[in-house]
Design a protein around this motif. Structure first.
Motif, short mmCIF file in Angstrom:
data_model
loop_
_atom_site.label_atom_id
_atom_site.label_comp_id
_atom_site.label_asym_id
_atom_site.label_seq_id
_atom_site.Cartn_x
_atom_site.Cartn_y
_atom_site.Cartn_z
N GLN A 16 -8.96 -0.53 -0.70
CA GLN A 16 -9.29 -1.96 -0.31
C GLN A 16 -10.74 -2.39 -0.22
O GLN A 16 -11.03 -3.37 -0.46
N ASP A 20 -5.94 -1.70 -4.82
CA ASP A 20 -5.50 -2.11 -3.58
C ASP A 20 -6.04 -3.33 -3.01
O ASP A 20 -7.20 -3.08 -2.44
N GLU A 21 -5.75 -4.35 -3.09
CA GLU A 21 -6.21 -5.67 -2.73
C GLU A 21 -7.76 -5.83 -3.02
O GLU A 21 -8.61 -5.83 -2.27
N THR A 54 0.85 -1.28 0.18
CA THR A 54 0.10 0.02 0.03
C THR A 54 0.91 1.24 -0.24
O THR A 54 0.69 2.18 -0.70
MG LIG Z 1 -2.16 -2.93 2.34
#
Ligand SMILES: [Mg+2]
Ligand SMILES: Nc1ncnc2c1ncn2[C@@H]1O[C@H](COP(=O)(O)OP(=O)(O)O)[C@@H](O)[C@H]1O
Lengths: 267, 154, 262
Positions: free
Chosen positions: A90, A167-168, A46
């Motif tokens: 995320q 992000d993820e 991140t």
């Molecule tokens: Mg992360």
């Protein structure tokens, strides 16, 4: 700088209060490609994305996007650059006080002078692309995790960015939603002619869709290659990761005092 | 621009707020009663003003005709100099008598005007020559005690 | 040894507090310079006026009515001893317009609208909505903070005026309708004693100051909250405590400036 790479990272170092998080990272993201960055939680993925977005200043080295060094831009330059990027957070980070429709329309209203009828058509098209045209009047709190992620995806690509960062995107999704999102990421990248960076630790899903993979551990790159190269790799770390083995270079036990000592057993 | 119910609520909120302000100004405050009419200024000297305050009312025959604007001590005469604003609708003769009175036993002090018989009327900036100071309770009691003591015992 | 530690700890606290004040001042300044866009897109302010102003209406009106009725009752009991029940209107109106209206309305506003603002912005931060906005090249101070700030500043004087107006009506209900104080002297003495500039305008100025301070504290605490559940709940509590204290202290200062020696 090579002509066909959109983002270049050279010798990037970053420390949080003297603790090194990123050390000597070198990466290249070619135009039109889908590149994955993988690694365990806390290895700095991140943080790396935040550097590409210009939200953090490197301690050493630089991130170059579209020919410009991110941390040397002023506020206006940075904002201009960010308009060419989209980032999927995320957990989606949808604006909770706006409907699905308004979330997707947000950037169009903020950054363009388009009349509301055209915005309407664009929003419907984006929502259609993620299969949620029917959910346009719902509020984010009424959506399931997978739906929220898809709305966030539609919002991320609202202004057809050159660079999309994820992000993820697979975290906390059921297997079906996971496949749907993976498929959408690939199709959106190709349809928009964009470049995508996807941060994940879902190795199986991402090996199916990406063009290239960087493996990170403790702030450095430990392996890289195409999915086929990685599947065939005999590096211990990659093997452990790709095949989901429990113990290997990444130990099961967090470092601690001797087990017997902890149980107050005499040696 | 399209209208939403939200706009209606906010509109009602603003209207209610305005209405409250107007009611405070007109019904509770004095914006409705004075300030709107023209006024003229006169002044007077009193040897003692007691508890008179700026903004105290000025009445004639019980009717509010103006307000005290400022009070200061004149160091030539060592008397209180009182400036007052009178409503131009009310004109008073030049020999009008100004008297500091109290409403009720412990109430606020105000200036009472008693018109005289002069043909000419007071003009802006003129002085009220005849004044009577405030009654000071301590003085009154003192006088009363003194006269009691002076009475021959029966 | 211990003494130097204590002094050092106190010193650090003082420096921290001054530092924080500096940060709030910069936040305030940024809010002001990024306010342009929300005035050009006034519907953003309207939307916030709804959640700060309209949503606080009921509590303000109900509280105002009861405070006015209590003032009417207590005032009557006190004034009766001096035989000046006719001054009841003056007493109720002056207490409300000068003090109770601005102060109590601001206290209610802090706990109703202020805490909601802090919680909302804190949650936006915790769920990365603010980071997301920044990544979309939209300034969160201009888009989130400024409209809420102006909505708070605009609604506070209205709320305080409604509180006073309803309160005076409450005093009238108890004093005139129920107890039977003379209606004529209730209103006329009130009108004679309450001055528009001295009393009502000063009350409005007070409520503008309170509105600015409460909204600023609420927004800052939300923006500054650690992005966790405890962080947000702590910030919400701090908003109510800090802004209530600020209201009461500022009220003293403002009263001293406005009504000194009059
Ligand atoms: Mg992360
Ligand atoms: N704001 C911060 N302050 C201090 N350390 C941080 C902060 N954010 C992240 N870190 C640390 O930096 C490291 C990398 O974090 P992050 O990039 O979020 O990891 P990942 O996304 O790979 O899970 C972690 O060890 C984390 O503890």
């Amino acid at each position: 700088m090579s002509l066909n790479s959109l983002v270049e990272i050279r010798d990037l170092n970053f420390t949080y209060d003297k603790r090194p998080v990123l050390q000597g990272i070198n990466m290249t993201f070619p135009k039109g490609k889908l590149v994955a960055i993988m690694g365990l939680s806390g290895c700095g993925k991140t943080t790396l994305l935040r550097h590409i977005g210009g939200a953090l200043k490197p301690t050493k080295g630089y991130v170059k996007m579209d020919g410009q060094v991110m941390h040397e831009l002023d506020q206006d330059g940075l904002y201009a650059m960010r308009r060419k990027m989209g980032m999927l957070f995320q957990f989606g980070a949808l604006f909770t006080d706006m409907s699905v429709y308004d979330n997707v329309a947000f950037q169009m209203r903020e950054h363009t002078e388009l009349p509301e009828e055209i915005i309407h058509d664009l929003v419907i098209m984006k929502l259609h692309a993620v299969g949620l045209r029917g959910a346009q009047h719902m509020m984010p709190s009424e959506l399931s995790g997978g739906m929220a992620r898809r709305v966030a995806l539609a919002r991320t690509v609202a202004l057809d960015p050159m660079l999309i960062m994820y992000d993820e995107p697979f975290a906390g999704l059921d297997p079906i939603s996971l496949t749907v999102i993976g498929d959408l990421i690939r199709r959106l990248n190709d349809a928009l002619g964009a470049t995508s960076i996807i941060v994940t630790h879902d190795i199986q899903e991402s090996l199916k869709i990406v063009d290239y993979v960087y493996f990170m551990a403790n702030g450095v790159i430990v392996a890289e290659g195409t999915p086929d190269e990685l599947r065939a790799s005999d590096k211990d770390f990659v093997r452990q990761f790709v095949h989901g083995e429990m113990d290997g270079p990444v130990p099961f036990h967090y470092p601690g005092v001797d087990y017997r000592q902890d149980l107050n057993l005499r040696a | 621009m399209e209208r939403t119910t939200l706009d209606l609520w906010v509109g009602m909120f603003v209207v209610a707020g305005m209405a409250a302000l107007v009611m405070l100004a007109m019904k509770v405050g004095n914006l409705g009663t004075y300030n709107v009419s023209e006024s003229y200024q006169v002044h007077a000297y009193f040897s003692n003003i007691g508890g008179l305050k700026p903004k105290a009312s000025i009445r004639s025959a019980g009717v509010l005709v103006g307000r005290v604007t400022s009070i200061s001590l004149d160091t030539d005469k060592y008397e209180a100099h009182v400036v007052m604003n009178l409503d131009s609708r009310y004109q008073f003769p030049r020999d009008t008598f100004a008297n500091i009175l109290t409403s009720g036993l412990l109430g606020e002090q105000y200036i009472g005007l008693m018109p005289g018989g002069d043909e000419e009327m007071l003009k802006n900036g003129e002085q009220l020559k005849q004044t009577q100071s405030a009654m000071v309770l301590e003085d009154l009691i003192g006088k009363f005690m003194y006269s009691k003591a002076a009475e021959p015992a029966k | 040894m211990a003494v130097t530690n204590i002094i050092r700890a106190i010193g650090r606290r003082v420096v921290d507090a001054v530092w924080r004040i500096g940060v709030v001042a910069r936040f305030f300044f940024l809010t002001l310079i990024y306010s342009g866009s929300c005035f050009r897109r006034f519907h953003l302010i309207i939307k916030e006026l709804f959640s700060t102003g309209v949503m606080s209406l009921i509590i303000i009106v109900v509280a105002g009515l009861f405070v006015g009725m209590v003032l009417g009752l207590q005032g009557y009991e006190t004034l009766k001893r001096y035989g000046s029940e006719s001054a009841l209107g003056v007493m109720v109106a002056l207490s409300l317009v000068r003090e109770m209206g601005p102060v109590v309305a601001a206290l209610l506003f802090a706990s109703r609208a202020g805490s909601a603002m802090t919680a909302e912005i804190g949650l936006m931060k915790a769920t990365e909505q603010i980071s997301a906005m920044e990544m979309m090249a939209v300034n969160p101070i201009a888009r989130i903070v400024a409209p809420r700030f102006w909505a708070g500043v605009i609604s506070m004087p209205f709320l305080a005026a409604m509180f006073s107006a309803v309160g005076i009506f409450g005093g009238y209900l108890v004093g005139v309708v129920q107890i039977g104080v003379d209606e004529g002297s209730f209103w006329s003495q009130m009108q004679a004693a309450v001055d528009f500039r001295e009393d009502i305008m000063n009350g409005i100025i007070k409520s503008l100051v309170f509105g600015t301070v409460v909204t600023l504290i609420a927004l800052f605490e939300g923006f500054d909250a650690p992005p966790t559940a405890e962080g947000v709940s702590g910030a919400t509590t701090r908003t109510v405590v800090t802004s209530s204290l600020a209201i009461l202290m500022l009220d003293f200062v403002l009263t001293a400036i406005m009504f000194r020696g009059a």
